[in-house]
Design a protein around this motif. Sequence first.
Motif, PDB file in Angstrom:
ATOM      1  N   VAL A 223       0.842  -1.210   0.000  1.00 41.09           N
ATOM      2  CA  VAL A 223       0.000   0.000   0.000  1.00 41.09           C
ATOM      3  C   VAL A 223       0.872   1.253   0.000  1.00 41.09           C
ATOM      4  O   VAL A 223       0.623   2.210  -0.750  1.00 41.09           O
ATOM      5  N   ASP A 224       1.909   1.260   0.839  1.00 37.77           N
ATOM      6  CA  ASP A 224       2.789   2.431   0.910  1.00 37.77           C
ATOM      7  C   ASP A 224       3.485   2.681  -0.432  1.00 37.77           C
ATOM      8  O   ASP A 224       3.582   3.828  -0.891  1.00 37.77           O
ATOM      9  N   LEU A 225       3.991   1.607  -1.044  1.00 38.15           N
ATOM     10  CA  LEU A 225       4.668   1.762  -2.333  1.00 38.15           C
ATOM     11  C   LEU A 225       3.699   2.248  -3.409  1.00 38.15           C
ATOM     12  O   LEU A 225       4.054   3.085  -4.255  1.00 38.15           O
ATOM     13  N   HIS A 226       2.470   1.741  -3.373  1.00 40.14           N
ATOM     14  CA  HIS A 226       1.469   2.159  -4.367  1.00 40.14           C
ATOM     15  C   HIS A 226       1.096   3.621  -4.176  1.00 40.14           C
ATOM     16  O   HIS A 226       1.071   4.405  -5.142  1.00 40.14           O
ATOM     17  N   GLN A 227       0.821   4.006  -2.950  1.00 40.53           N
ATOM     18  CA  GLN A 227       0.381   5.378  -2.687  1.00 40.53           C
ATOM     19  C   GLN A 227       1.489   6.400  -2.935  1.00 40.53           C
ATOM     20  O   GLN A 227       1.210   7.547  -3.296  1.00 40.53           O
ATOM     21  N   SER A 228       2.726   5.992  -2.748  1.00 40.90           N
ATOM     22  CA  SER A 228       3.845   6.910  -2.995  1.00 40.90           C
ATOM     23  C   SER A 228       4.286   6.904  -4.453  1.00 40.90           C
ATOM     24  O   SER A 228       5.199   7.650  -4.834  1.00 40.90           O
ATOM     25  N   GLY A 229       3.667   6.040  -5.279  1.00 38.69           N
ATOM     26  CA  GLY A 229       4.028   5.977  -6.685  1.00 38.69           C
ATOM     27  C   GLY A 229       5.352   5.294  -6.956  1.00 38.69           C
ATOM     28  O   GLY A 229       5.943   5.476  -8.027  1.00 38.69           O
ATOM     29  N   GLN A 230       5.819   4.491  -6.015  1.00 43.40           N
ATOM     30  CA  GLN A 230       7.119   3.843  -6.167  1.00 43.40           C
ATOM     31  C   GLN A 230       7.018   2.352  -6.464  1.00 43.40           C
ATOM     32  O   GLN A 230       8.035   1.689  -6.630  1.00 43.40           O
ATOM     33  N   LEU A 231       5.798   1.820  -6.519  1.00 42.47           N
ATOM     34  CA  LEU A 231       5.643   0.372  -6.660  1.00 42.47           C
ATOM     35  C   LEU A 231       6.198  -0.122  -7.992  1.00 42.47           C
ATOM     36  O   LEU A 231       6.906  -1.145  -8.037  1.00 42.47           O
ATOM     37  N   ASP A 232       5.883   0.574  -9.090  1.00 39.17           N
ATOM     38  CA  ASP A 232       6.347   0.096 -10.396  1.00 39.17           C
ATOM     39  C   ASP A 232       7.876   0.117 -10.480  1.00 39.17           C
ATOM     40  O   ASP A 232       8.503  -0.822 -10.983  1.00 39.17           O
ATOM     41  N   ASP A 233       8.492   1.182  -9.962  1.00 35.00           N
ATOM     42  CA  ASP A 233       9.960   1.242  -9.988  1.00 35.00           C
ATOM     43  C   ASP A 233      10.569   0.144  -9.120  1.00 35.00           C
ATOM     44  O   ASP A 233      11.599  -0.444  -9.479  1.00 35.00           O
ATOM     45  N   LYS A 234       9.925  -0.121  -7.980  1.00 31.94           N
ATOM     46  CA  LYS A 234      10.438  -1.171  -7.075  1.00 31.94           C
ATOM     47  C   LYS A 234      10.397  -2.533  -7.753  1.00 31.94           C
ATOM     48  O   LYS A 234      11.382  -3.284  -7.729  1.00 31.94           O
ATOM     49  N   LEU A 235       9.273  -2.830  -8.388  1.00 34.73           N
ATOM     50  CA  LEU A 235       9.145  -4.132  -9.043  1.00 34.73           C
ATOM     51  C   LEU A 235      10.097  -4.263 -10.226  1.00 34.73           C
ATOM     52  O   LEU A 235      10.712  -5.315 -10.428  1.00 34.73           O
ATOM     53  N   LYS A 236      10.235  -3.191 -10.999  1.00 28.42           N
ATOM     54  CA  LYS A 236      11.128  -3.242 -12.159  1.00 28.42           C
ATOM     55  C   LYS A 236      12.591  -3.376 -11.744  1.00 28.42           C
ATOM     56  O   LYS A 236      13.368  -4.102 -12.365  1.00 28.42           O
TER      57      LYS A 236
END
Length: 262
Positions: A223-236
């Motif tokens: 949730v934190d990664l999604h809300q901060s907009g960092q989830l896609d970069d983290k997964l990639k």
Amino acid sequence: MPSQRRAKAMSLLVVLAIIVTLYMTSSARQTRTSDFYTKTQEALQVKEYEQAAKQRDADDVGSRLKAAEAAAKKAAEEKGQKYFDSVQGNEKSVAGRVMINQEDGGKKPLQGVATFGGRTRDREAAKNDHETPEEHQVEVELNDILKKSPIIIFSKTFCPHSKQAKHILLDLYNIVPKPYVVELDEHTLGPQLQATLTESTGRRTVPNILVMGKSIGGGDEIVDLHQSGQLDDKLKSLGGARIVEVSLKDSKSNTEMRRRRA
């Protein structure tokens, strides 16, 4: 007359000298043959022999130590060379484990260092000398699961945090390849898999999201990664070339995420 007195004196001195010499010679012979002298000489000889024996033993120990050190060093070098040679043609599995080609053409995980959740550990060292059939079955099953996708979601059907993480990863994002979900409460080896994940990742609760075999956390972290907009970069960044695409499905959400990053 004075000359006769001197002659007598000289004769007397000669006689005294002879007597003293004979006395000293006799005393020396008696001393060498006495018990005290003999015992003293024997004691000195025994002491010298003991010192010589100790020196020889010390020299022998030193030689043996040097030989043992040389043998240990040679064995370590040979073992290191064998390991280096075996790793040269290795391949990596999706879980980040090193695979070694066997003589029969098959492959097996390299027992030793594996990385889960940022922790480095030696899985083989943690096992007992004799692995039970159940432990082997769990290990095989976990390896098979980790090959399904670069992203694995270990979940339970009734867990609200698991539902939230699955909603974000499966419904809000286009992820190629699609994350693979394992419902531990429905899996025949669910408890054993969860125990193994607890040991390897340090996380005992679900959801437990693994990317390339590395745990990135649970529901709150997603949730934190999604809300901060960092989830896609983290997964990639963690998935590398194995993850082809990560993007939000909703264009409005995409715009909002880009605005937040800016």
